[in-house]
Motif scaffolding. Sequence first.
Motif, PDB file in Angstrom:
ATOM      1  N   SER A 120       0.856  -1.446  -0.078  1.00  0.00           N
ATOM      2  CA  SER A 120       0.057   0.162   0.080  1.00  0.00           C
ATOM      3  C   SER A 120       0.873   1.097  -0.032  1.00  0.00           C
ATOM      4  CB  SER A 120      -0.747  -0.009   1.339  1.00  0.00           C
ATOM      5  OG  SER A 120      -1.426   1.251   1.465  1.00  0.00           O
ATOM      6  N   ILE A 121       0.612   1.991  -1.005  1.00  0.00           N
ATOM      7  CA  ILE A 121       1.690   3.266  -1.121  1.00  0.00           C
ATOM      8  C   ILE A 121       1.140   4.550   0.178  1.00  0.00           C
ATOM      9  CG2 ILE A 121       1.680   5.485  -2.399  1.00  0.00           C
ATOM     10  CD1 ILE A 121       2.926   2.889  -3.571  1.00  0.00           C
ATOM     11  N   THR A 122      -0.080   4.477   0.527  1.00  0.00           N
ATOM     12  CA  THR A 122      -0.582   5.082   1.722  1.00  0.00           C
ATOM     13  C   THR A 122       0.123   4.715   2.840  1.00  0.00           C
ATOM     14  OG1 THR A 122      -2.809   5.700   0.541  1.00  0.00           O
ATOM     15  CG2 THR A 122      -2.698   5.935   2.915  1.00  0.00           C
ATOM     16  N   CYS A 135       4.771   8.931  -3.923  1.00  0.00           N
ATOM     17  CA  CYS A 135       3.768   8.189  -4.565  1.00  0.00           C
ATOM     18  C   CYS A 135       4.308   6.812  -5.367  1.00  0.00           C
ATOM     19  CB  CYS A 135       3.175   9.069  -5.701  1.00  0.00           C
ATOM     20  SG  CYS A 135       4.235   9.025  -7.377  1.00  0.00           S
ATOM     21  N   GLY A 136       3.346   6.014  -5.755  1.00  0.00           N
ATOM     22  CA  GLY A 136       3.945   4.914  -6.228  1.00  0.00           C
ATOM     23  C   GLY A 136       4.426   5.192  -7.691  1.00  0.00           C
ATOM     24  N   LEU A 137       5.534   4.628  -8.121  1.00  0.00           N
ATOM     25  CA  LEU A 137       6.006   4.674  -9.539  1.00  0.00           C
ATOM     26  C   LEU A 137       6.302   3.241  -9.946  1.00  0.00           C
ATOM     27  CD1 LEU A 137       6.348   7.331 -11.336  1.00  0.00           C
ATOM     28  CD2 LEU A 137       8.518   7.340 -10.443  1.00  0.00           C
ATOM     29  N   HIS A 138       5.370   2.554 -10.662  1.00  0.00           N
ATOM     30  CA  HIS A 138       5.586   1.391 -10.953  1.00  0.00           C
ATOM     31  C   HIS A 138       5.818   0.752 -12.283  1.00  0.00           C
ATOM     32  CE1 HIS A 138       3.475  -3.029 -11.075  1.00  0.00           C
ATOM     33  NE2 HIS A 138       4.589  -3.206 -10.400  1.00  0.00           N
ATOM     34  N   PHE A 139       6.984   0.595 -12.492  1.00  0.00           N
ATOM     35  CA  PHE A 139       7.822   0.421 -13.844  1.00  0.00           C
ATOM     36  C   PHE A 139       7.591  -1.108 -14.175  1.00  0.00           C
ATOM     37  CE2 PHE A 139       9.793   4.076 -12.763  1.00  0.00           C
ATOM     38  CZ  PHE A 139      10.086   4.648 -13.635  1.00  0.00           C
ATOM     39  N   PHE A 140       7.754  -1.437 -15.323  1.00  0.00           N
ATOM     40  CA  PHE A 140       7.530  -3.082 -15.653  1.00  0.00           C
ATOM     41  C   PHE A 140       8.773  -3.641 -16.340  1.00  0.00           C
ATOM     42  CE2 PHE A 140       3.499  -1.268 -15.128  1.00  0.00           C
ATOM     43  CZ  PHE A 140       2.568  -2.332 -15.049  1.00  0.00           C
ATOM     44  N   LEU A 148       4.872   1.212 -20.372  1.00  0.00           N
ATOM     45  CA  LEU A 148       3.889   1.502 -19.451  1.00  0.00           C
ATOM     46  C   LEU A 148       4.730   2.213 -17.985  1.00  0.00           C
ATOM     47  CD1 LEU A 148       0.997   2.099 -18.765  1.00  0.00           C
ATOM     48  CD2 LEU A 148       0.957  -0.219 -17.869  1.00  0.00           C
ATOM     49  N   VAL A 149       4.193   2.973 -17.293  1.00  0.00           N
ATOM     50  CA  VAL A 149       4.348   3.220 -15.743  1.00  0.00           C
ATOM     51  C   VAL A 149       3.123   3.658 -15.376  1.00  0.00           C
ATOM     52  CG1 VAL A 149       4.997   5.711 -16.256  1.00  0.00           C
ATOM     53  CG2 VAL A 149       5.924   4.343 -14.245  1.00  0.00           C
ATOM     54  N   GLU A 150       2.724   3.051 -14.021  1.00  0.00           N
ATOM     55  CA  GLU A 150       1.651   3.344 -13.320  1.00  0.00           C
ATOM     56  C   GLU A 150       1.956   4.164 -12.364  1.00  0.00           C
ATOM     57  OE1 GLU A 150      -1.326  -0.681 -13.128  1.00  0.00           O
ATOM     58  OE2 GLU A 150       0.658  -0.948 -12.195  1.00  0.00           O
ATOM     59  N   ILE A 151       1.233   5.384 -12.196  1.00  0.00           N
ATOM     60  CA  ILE A 151       1.388   6.496 -11.167  1.00  0.00           C
ATOM     61  C   ILE A 151       0.507   6.075 -10.312  1.00  0.00           C
ATOM     62  CG2 ILE A 151       1.563   8.820 -10.506  1.00  0.00           C
ATOM     63  CD1 ILE A 151       2.723   9.265 -13.702  1.00  0.00           C
ATOM     64  N   ILE A 152       0.874   5.861  -9.014  1.00  0.00           N
ATOM     65  CA  ILE A 152      -0.299   5.603  -7.838  1.00  0.00           C
ATOM     66  C   ILE A 152       0.099   6.517  -6.907  1.00  0.00           C
ATOM     67  CG2 ILE A 152      -0.955   3.623  -6.319  1.00  0.00           C
ATOM     68  CD1 ILE A 152       1.460   2.445  -8.382  1.00  0.00           C
ATOM     69  N   PRO A 153      -0.996   7.706  -6.666  1.00  0.00           N
ATOM     70  CA  PRO A 153      -1.147   8.569  -5.508  1.00  0.00           C
ATOM     71  C   PRO A 153      -1.416   7.826  -4.371  1.00  0.00           C
ATOM     72  CG  PRO A 153      -2.195   9.559  -7.488  1.00  0.00           C
ATOM     73  CD  PRO A 153      -1.772   7.855  -7.833  1.00  0.00           C
ATOM     74  N   GLY A 154      -0.915   8.067  -3.289  1.00  0.00           N
ATOM     75  CA  GLY A 154      -1.367   7.738  -2.006  1.00  0.00           C
ATOM     76  C   GLY A 154      -2.617   8.659  -1.615  1.00  0.00           C
ATOM     77  N   LEU A 155      -3.244   8.356  -0.301  1.00  0.00           N
ATOM     78  CA  LEU A 155      -4.213   9.468   0.071  1.00  0.00           C
ATOM     79  C   LEU A 155      -3.596  10.648   0.260  1.00  0.00           C
ATOM     80  CD1 LEU A 155      -7.037   9.018   1.091  1.00  0.00           C
ATOM     81  CD2 LEU A 155      -6.180   8.542   3.371  1.00  0.00           C
ATOM     82  N   ALA A 156      -2.364  10.914   0.599  1.00  0.00           N
ATOM     83  CA  ALA A 156      -1.794  12.108   0.978  1.00  0.00           C
ATOM     84  C   ALA A 156      -1.168  12.990  -0.233  1.00  0.00           C
ATOM     85  CB  ALA A 156      -1.154  12.177   2.266  1.00  0.00           C
ATOM     86  N   THR A 157      -0.702  12.051  -1.288  1.00  0.00           N
ATOM     87  CA  THR A 157      -0.108  12.639  -2.397  1.00  0.00           C
ATOM     88  C   THR A 157      -0.435  13.933  -3.177  1.00  0.00           C
ATOM     89  OG1 THR A 157       0.651  10.319  -2.991  1.00  0.00           O
ATOM     90  CG2 THR A 157       0.986  12.150  -4.540  1.00  0.00           C
ATOM     91  N   SER A 158       0.054  14.945  -3.038  1.00  0.00           N
ATOM     92  CA  SER A 158      -0.548  16.483  -3.365  1.00  0.00           C
ATOM     93  C   SER A 158      -0.776  16.067  -5.260  1.00  0.00           C
ATOM     94  CB  SER A 158       0.454  17.320  -3.297  1.00  0.00           C
ATOM     95  OG  SER A 158       1.784  17.212  -4.084  1.00  0.00           O
ATOM     96  N   ALA A 179      -3.367   4.851 -11.362  1.00  0.00           N
ATOM     97  CA  ALA A 179      -4.063   3.856 -10.663  1.00  0.00           C
ATOM     98  C   ALA A 179      -4.215   4.211  -9.187  1.00  0.00           C
ATOM     99  CB  ALA A 179      -3.002   2.519 -10.954  1.00  0.00           C
ATOM    100  N   GLY A 180      -5.428   3.727  -9.067  1.00  0.00           N
ATOM    101  CA  GLY A 180      -5.785   3.839  -7.610  1.00  0.00           C
ATOM    102  C   GLY A 180      -4.632   2.914  -6.489  1.00  0.00           C
ATOM    103  N   ASP A 181      -4.586   3.376  -5.193  1.00  0.00           N
ATOM    104  CA  ASP A 181      -3.766   2.616  -4.337  1.00  0.00           C
ATOM    105  C   ASP A 181      -4.593   1.285  -3.662  1.00  0.00           C
ATOM    106  OD1 ASP A 181      -1.916   1.883  -2.616  1.00  0.00           O
ATOM    107  OD2 ASP A 181      -2.309   3.675  -1.166  1.00  0.00           O
ATOM    108  N   ALA A 182      -4.970   0.460  -4.516  1.00  0.00           N
ATOM    109  CA  ALA A 182      -5.540  -0.838  -4.242  1.00  0.00           C
ATOM    110  C   ALA A 182      -4.684  -2.036  -4.744  1.00  0.00           C
ATOM    111  CB  ALA A 182      -6.853  -0.732  -5.171  1.00  0.00           C
ATOM    112  N   PRO A 183      -4.731  -3.061  -3.978  1.00  0.00           N
ATOM    113  CA  PRO A 183      -3.832  -4.239  -4.026  1.00  0.00           C
ATOM    114  C   PRO A 183      -3.713  -4.619  -5.705  1.00  0.00           C
ATOM    115  CG  PRO A 183      -5.242  -4.635  -2.234  1.00  0.00           C
ATOM    116  CD  PRO A 183      -5.981  -3.235  -2.785  1.00  0.00           C
ATOM    117  N   ALA A 184      -2.432  -4.312  -5.993  1.00  0.00           N
ATOM    118  CA  ALA A 184      -1.954  -4.776  -7.381  1.00  0.00           C
ATOM    119  C   ALA A 184      -2.165  -3.773  -8.483  1.00  0.00           C
ATOM    120  CB  ALA A 184      -2.391  -6.119  -7.588  1.00  0.00           C
ATOM    121  N   PHE A 185      -2.564  -2.745  -8.066  1.00  0.00           N
ATOM    122  CA  PHE A 185      -2.874  -1.385  -8.961  1.00  0.00           C
ATOM    123  C   PHE A 185      -3.960  -2.070 -10.131  1.00  0.00           C
ATOM    124  CE2 PHE A 185       1.506  -0.831  -7.021  1.00  0.00           C
ATOM    125  CZ  PHE A 185       1.018  -0.353  -5.710  1.00  0.00           C
TER     126      PHE A 185
END
Length: 289
Positions: A120-122, A135-140, A148-158, A179-185
């Motif tokens: 969890s990013i949060t 934040c999450g920055l999920h490369f492949f 692709l890269v998934e950008i995952i803001p957490g609850l507090a990410t500006s 992507a939302g901060d949910a398991p496995a994005f």
Amino acid sequence: MQTIGVIGAGLMGNGIAHIAAQAGYDVILSDVAMDRCAAARTTIAKNMARQVSKGVLNQAQADAALGRIRLTTDNGDFASADLVIEAATENEGVKGKIFARLADVLKPDALLASNTSSISITRLAAATGRADRFCGLHFFNPVPLMALVEIIPGLATSHETTAIMQAFAARLGKTAILAGDAPAFIVNRVLCPMLNEAIFALGDGVGSVADIDAGLKLGANHPMGPLALADFVGLDTLLSIMQVMQAGTGDPKYRPAPLLVKHVEAGWLGRKSGRGFYDYSGPEPVPTR
Ligand SMILES: NC(=O)c1ccc[n+]([C@@H]2O[C@H](COP(=O)([O-])OP(=O)(O)OC[C@H]3O[C@@H](n4cnc5c(N)ncnc54)[C@H](O)[C@@H]3O)[C@@H](O)[C@H]2O)c1
């Protein structure tokens, strides 16, 4: 931003360092020991040589990019970084310690990101002391090749942090999705249950390895069969993602296939161990069932 820190010089860290240096950033790449950093530099040099042979880069560009990567085992070196991307071992304790050590080192306005596939990013953000700039920055994998890269803001990410990450991804030549901060994005949330289902189908005797993979390649136009792809991802990694999804959602639809668990227990982890749903000991992979 000019200086990018990358923590963890393994499979993903060396790829992230590679593309950041190729895009013109100064890169500081760290690991727990200098020999791991050196191994990463050797891998990057080899991958850049391949890009030169294919005409993606010329020799001068490859040399300049490699010259922009500085290796270190000293966290203090991240004091000059504008953005630090953590790509260390997928273990929340390890990542938490890294963030705690960085807290006193980083510039106040520096951004921090994690390449985690499942944590969890949060929750990670809470250990950084800069949740708004994290934040999450999920490369492949492999990073230089995957678009692709998934950008995952957490609850507090500006919003500003998210916007800077979007611009950063674009400069790296990647397409970013939010992507939302949910398991496995997003990608693993959709992909991994499909791979898991293929293993259920194999275990239930619905088809052989060869027929399941040929079915999805020819019937769904997938470039790789799901069992070959599971072997490529690593069966231990796939199992761990399914477990995170099951635990994180409480939904039994994500339960790992028993045959996947058995393979991991046997040490048959896919390509990296020489055997998974295929046997990789010969010149061509051979289906095992
Ligand atoms: N492998 C993939 O396909 C993939 C894809 C996307 C995201 N990820 C994520 O990327 C991260 C890294 O995965 P990987 O596959 O590169 O793993 P890896 O095992 O290849 O590399 C991890 C590296 O981190 C180093 N490390 C551990 N503790 C450290 C510390 N305290 N400081 C500095 N370095 C440290 C290890 O020595 C190792 O070299 C994980 O969070 C993983 O979930 C992996």
